[in-house]
Design an enzyme around this catalytic site. Sequence first.
Site, short mmCIF file in Angstrom:
data_model
loop_
_atom_site.label_atom_id
_atom_site.label_comp_id
_atom_site.label_asym_id
_atom_site.label_seq_id
_atom_site.Cartn_x
_atom_site.Cartn_y
_atom_site.Cartn_z
N CYS A 86 0.81 -1.22 0.00
CA CYS A 86 0.00 0.00 0.00
C CYS A 86 0.84 1.27 0.00
CB CYS A 86 -0.92 0.01 1.22
SG CYS A 86 -1.68 -1.56 1.58
N CYS A 209 -13.81 0.11 7.74
CA CYS A 209 -12.92 -0.49 6.74
C CYS A 209 -12.98 0.28 5.43
CB CYS A 209 -13.33 -1.94 6.47
SG CYS A 209 -13.52 -2.98 7.94
N LYS A 331 -10.54 5.62 3.74
CA LYS A 331 -11.85 5.17 4.21
C LYS A 331 -12.98 5.60 3.27
CE LYS A 331 -15.18 3.59 6.41
NZ LYS A 331 -15.85 3.62 5.12
N HIS A 335 -9.09 3.26 -1.81
CA HIS A 335 -7.75 2.71 -1.64
C HIS A 335 -7.35 1.81 -2.81
CE1 HIS A 335 -4.14 1.28 0.10
NE2 HIS A 335 -4.62 0.28 0.82
#
Length: 390
Positions: A86, A209, A331, A335
């Site tokens: 990430c 998540c 969030k 992502h």
Amino acid sequence: MRDAYLIGAGQSDFGAFPDKSYLSLFRTAFENACESVSKEFDPVNVDEAYVGNLSIGGRQIGLPGPAATEHVGLHAIPSVRIENACAASGYGVRQAVQAVKSGMADVVLAGGTEVMNDLGDDRVRYWLGVSGEMEWERMAGTTFSGVFAQIASAHMAEYGTTREQLSHVAVKSHENGAKNPHAHLGHECSLEDAESAPTVADPLTLYHCCPMSDGAAVVLVASEEVIDEYDDDPIRIAGVGAASDGVGLFERNSYTAIPASETAVNQAYEDAGMGPDDIDFAEVHDCFSIAEIVAYEDLGFCERGEGGVFAERGATKLDGELPVNTSGGLKSKGHPIGATGASQVVEVFEQLHGRAGERQVENSQIALTHNIGGSGGAAVVHIFEKEGAA
């Protein structure tokens, strides 16, 4: 070494676009970055490129960097794929800064691109899992939500952090993301929504998540020797820090901190000659709401164990003492793994140039980005300063 400056930044929309390729998304971000430069910008001036990409689903595992840059017409330049989970494009930005500071290049592209939603859930989970520790986490069936649930449970046990405090992070993120036209989940949520949502990995609910997103982001970094050609109101990259740690959560000394983040931010503060009190706003890695709370503490924004209270009292809201994730963060904004670090810099560029619209932080001069890989096996931090800031 020479100073490095941020001269342009752009991204695609983040969301679920199974009909789009990682190349087409990269082209959109590249074109938006070029258009964002204050003065006329000719892409032929890009000397080299670093492209973050995990290759979800196994597409173009070899040479996705050159594939992306050749696709947008950056012919023959050195182009490298960065894979640090990430933190891939966050590390790409670091490499761009190093290339400029060393004198090897005057204009460098750093970006990332990812398509994650053209596969079934099982295959996506498989590819996401390659960023975790293989033998004792991934092969044993632990998911990333499970790992961060362990972090949340440990933080709750040690410091009294509550699930409602995690939900305050989610509510704030969605408030900001609803003001971001590029956001994947561009809608608000209430505290009740976050608290009553289905449990993903106890104590984390669905609203704690981040989504799996498709998208791309590109930033342009230039040297002090050419900055006047591109910007009369420049943004200096004042500090950079990076560090690594055990890939598995069980390999580290703490379940309630990300040691690599602490090391990276201390390097960046020292490099910039600044501290946490100098930061006007920050984009931090919030793949899960607990990750944002831990980041407050790791980055020195509050004392260890006080991150939940810091969020609950509104300190990190848009009108708070230290706005965090004005973009909506991972969030709400989304992502797309390879693009996330660069997209944080896109938000910094827009904020420091006063282009953030409804989510604009007034009188902001100094910003920080914080990007981690996996559950903390890698971390990179950048500090940005408007030229002439006190």
